[in-house]
Motif scaffolding. Sequence first.
Motif, PDB file in Angstrom:
ATOM      1  N   THR A 153       0.729  -1.018   0.007  1.00 18.96           N
ATOM      2  CA  THR A 153       0.080  -0.017  -0.028  1.00 18.96           C
ATOM      3  C   THR A 153       0.782   1.152   0.063  1.00 18.96           C
ATOM      4  OG1 THR A 153      -0.277   0.039   2.408  1.00 18.96           O
ATOM      5  CG2 THR A 153      -1.875  -0.954   1.363  1.00 18.96           C
ATOM      6  N   THR A 154       0.223   2.367  -0.274  1.00 20.32           N
ATOM      7  CA  THR A 154       1.062   3.513  -0.288  1.00 20.32           C
ATOM      8  C   THR A 154       0.466   4.244   0.990  1.00 20.32           C
ATOM      9  OG1 THR A 154       0.767   3.950  -2.849  1.00 20.32           O
ATOM     10  CG2 THR A 154       1.070   5.852  -1.497  1.00 20.32           C
ATOM     11  N   VAL A 155       1.453   4.544   1.976  1.00 17.73           N
ATOM     12  CA  VAL A 155       1.315   4.978   3.036  1.00 17.73           C
ATOM     13  C   VAL A 155       2.503   5.793   3.749  1.00 17.73           C
ATOM     14  CG1 VAL A 155       0.873   4.182   5.631  1.00 17.73           C
ATOM     15  CG2 VAL A 155       0.108   2.927   3.732  1.00 17.73           C
ATOM     16  N   ARG A 156       2.575   6.773   4.479  1.00 20.47           N
ATOM     17  CA  ARG A 156       3.395   7.652   5.055  1.00 20.47           C
ATOM     18  C   ARG A 156       3.352   7.045   6.270  1.00 20.47           C
ATOM     19  NH1 ARG A 156       5.601  12.320   3.306  1.00 20.47           N
ATOM     20  NH2 ARG A 156       7.527  12.736   4.833  1.00 20.47           N
ATOM     21  N   ARG A 157       4.685   6.495   6.918  1.00 16.52           N
ATOM     22  CA  ARG A 157       4.836   5.878   8.043  1.00 16.52           C
ATOM     23  C   ARG A 157       5.166   6.761   8.951  1.00 16.52           C
ATOM     24  NH1 ARG A 157       4.441  -0.038   7.082  1.00 16.52           N
ATOM     25  NH2 ARG A 157       4.237   0.262   4.715  1.00 16.52           N
ATOM     26  N   ASP A 158       4.634   6.420  10.482  1.00 15.25           N
ATOM     27  CA  ASP A 158       4.982   7.081  11.474  1.00 15.25           C
ATOM     28  C   ASP A 158       5.817   6.457  12.528  1.00 15.25           C
ATOM     29  OD1 ASP A 158       2.395   8.751  11.156  1.00 15.25           O
ATOM     30  OD2 ASP A 158       1.224   7.105  11.800  1.00 15.25           O
ATOM     31  N   PRO A 159       6.774   7.500  13.133  1.00 22.20           N
ATOM     32  CA  PRO A 159       7.751   7.000  14.070  1.00 22.20           C
ATOM     33  C   PRO A 159       6.991   6.187  15.037  1.00 22.20           C
ATOM     34  CG  PRO A 159       7.210   9.328  14.517  1.00 22.20           C
ATOM     35  CD  PRO A 159       6.469   8.870  13.050  1.00 22.20           C
ATOM     36  N   PRO A 160       7.830   5.076  16.021  1.00 28.77           N
ATOM     37  CA  PRO A 160       9.412   4.867  15.684  1.00 28.77           C
ATOM     38  C   PRO A 160       9.348   4.181  14.309  1.00 28.77           C
ATOM     39  CG  PRO A 160       8.628   3.502  17.137  1.00 28.77           C
ATOM     40  CD  PRO A 160       7.560   4.510  17.027  1.00 28.77           C
ATOM     41  N   PHE A 161      10.658   4.478  13.602  1.00 37.73           N
ATOM     42  CA  PHE A 161      11.095   3.647  12.392  1.00 37.73           C
ATOM     43  C   PHE A 161      11.927   2.626  12.493  1.00 37.73           C
ATOM     44  CE2 PHE A 161      10.352   8.158  11.130  1.00 37.73           C
ATOM     45  CZ  PHE A 161       9.159   8.062  10.516  1.00 37.73           C
ATOM     46  N   GLY A 162      11.753   1.545  12.118  1.00 42.93           N
ATOM     47  CA  GLY A 162      12.572   0.198  12.052  1.00 42.93           C
ATOM     48  C   GLY A 162      11.960  -1.163  12.223  1.00 42.93           C
ATOM     49  N   GLY A 163      12.571  -2.055  12.640  1.00 39.44           N
ATOM     50  CA  GLY A 163      12.014  -3.208  12.664  1.00 39.44           C
ATOM     51  C   GLY A 163      13.434  -4.424  12.852  1.00 39.44           C
ATOM     52  N   THR A 164      13.105  -5.399  12.593  1.00 40.51           N
ATOM     53  CA  THR A 164      14.002  -6.861  12.487  1.00 40.51           C
ATOM     54  C   THR A 164      14.266  -7.423  11.378  1.00 40.51           C
ATOM     55  OG1 THR A 164      14.691  -8.594  13.581  1.00 40.51           O
ATOM     56  CG2 THR A 164      12.489  -8.147  13.795  1.00 40.51           C
ATOM     57  N   LEU A 165      15.337  -7.875  10.971  1.00 43.10           N
ATOM     58  CA  LEU A 165      15.676  -8.810  10.011  1.00 43.10           C
ATOM     59  C   LEU A 165      15.242 -10.230  10.079  1.00 43.10           C
ATOM     60  CD1 LEU A 165      18.980  -7.375   8.515  1.00 43.10           C
ATOM     61  CD2 LEU A 165      16.848  -7.232   7.357  1.00 43.10           C
ATOM     62  N   SER A 166      14.415 -10.559  11.046  1.00 40.71           N
ATOM     63  CA  SER A 166      14.046 -11.942  11.558  1.00 40.71           C
ATOM     64  C   SER A 166      13.348 -12.537  10.509  1.00 40.71           C
ATOM     65  CB  SER A 166      13.636 -12.031  12.943  1.00 40.71           C
ATOM     66  OG  SER A 166      12.313 -11.143  13.185  1.00 40.71           O
ATOM     67  N   PRO A 167      12.382 -11.804   9.620  1.00 42.90           N
ATOM     68  CA  PRO A 167      12.064 -12.547   8.579  1.00 42.90           C
ATOM     69  C   PRO A 167      12.734 -13.072   7.517  1.00 42.90           C
ATOM     70  CG  PRO A 167      10.351 -10.708   9.237  1.00 42.90           C
ATOM     71  CD  PRO A 167      11.903 -10.469   9.887  1.00 42.90           C
ATOM     72  N   TRP A 168      13.963 -12.463   7.457  1.00 42.96           N
ATOM     73  CA  TRP A 168      14.972 -12.878   6.568  1.00 42.96           C
ATOM     74  C   TRP A 168      16.253 -13.861   7.218  1.00 42.96           C
ATOM     75  CZ3 TRP A 168      12.604  -8.378   6.932  1.00 42.96           C
ATOM     76  CH2 TRP A 168      11.297  -8.116   5.977  1.00 42.96           C
TER      77      TRP A 168
END
Length: 227
Positions: free
Chosen positions: A57-72
């Motif tokens: 989807t087209t979305v402007r993201r809200d902070p906090p920004f990040g995540g984890t590489l666990s899905p990879w």
Amino acid sequence: MSLVAAAVCPHPPLLVPELAAGAASELDDLRAACRAAVAHLADASVDSLIVLGSDSTTVRRDPPFGGTLSPWGIDLPIGDPSGEQLPLSLLIGAWLAPAAGNFQSVAADADPGECARLGRKLAGEAERVGLLVLGDGSACRTEKAPGFFDPRAEAFDAAVAAALAGADAAALAAIDPAEATELLVAGRAPWQVLAGAKDRDMHGELLYDSAPYGVAYFVAKWSAEEA
């Protein structure tokens, strides 16, 4: 209000050395090119740095920004993982530009007109806008590529490389979404947003153009031709 600088990078998870492990050195040249492209954005003294990548989807993201590489395959945090997980394109963007404060996804199936309108909107957000644009080329360059071999892929990627090298917004805007989908191109929509954001003469430079693992990766930088 105008786009004054842009950097284009791919977003394979293997760009992160910890995930690549023993194969990390194979992409050292790509990482160096990405670092140079992102440094170019810092040198441009932008008022707003927007990280742009594709998602559902087209979305402007809200902070906090990040995540984890666990899905990879590795539980490696990037940025601030306490918020909503960023999609892969933006997650790699957060890894490349940890100081960025604006993250925008564009739907992978957005049509060229939608992409152009989003680009114009982003370019008008500040006096000096910089874009970090994440997207891969075709994934059909060899028989071992994710999409197997497609004879159209090399010419498609060559045209994209030429457009990025020449800061040719018209050529990027003319990419056929159907062909891009068939060739498993992850960068089509973000590149067309970049095309829409270009609102002045710009100089382009291609820093990397190769297809390791059968997937085309490009790194480029665009600079406004300012008086």
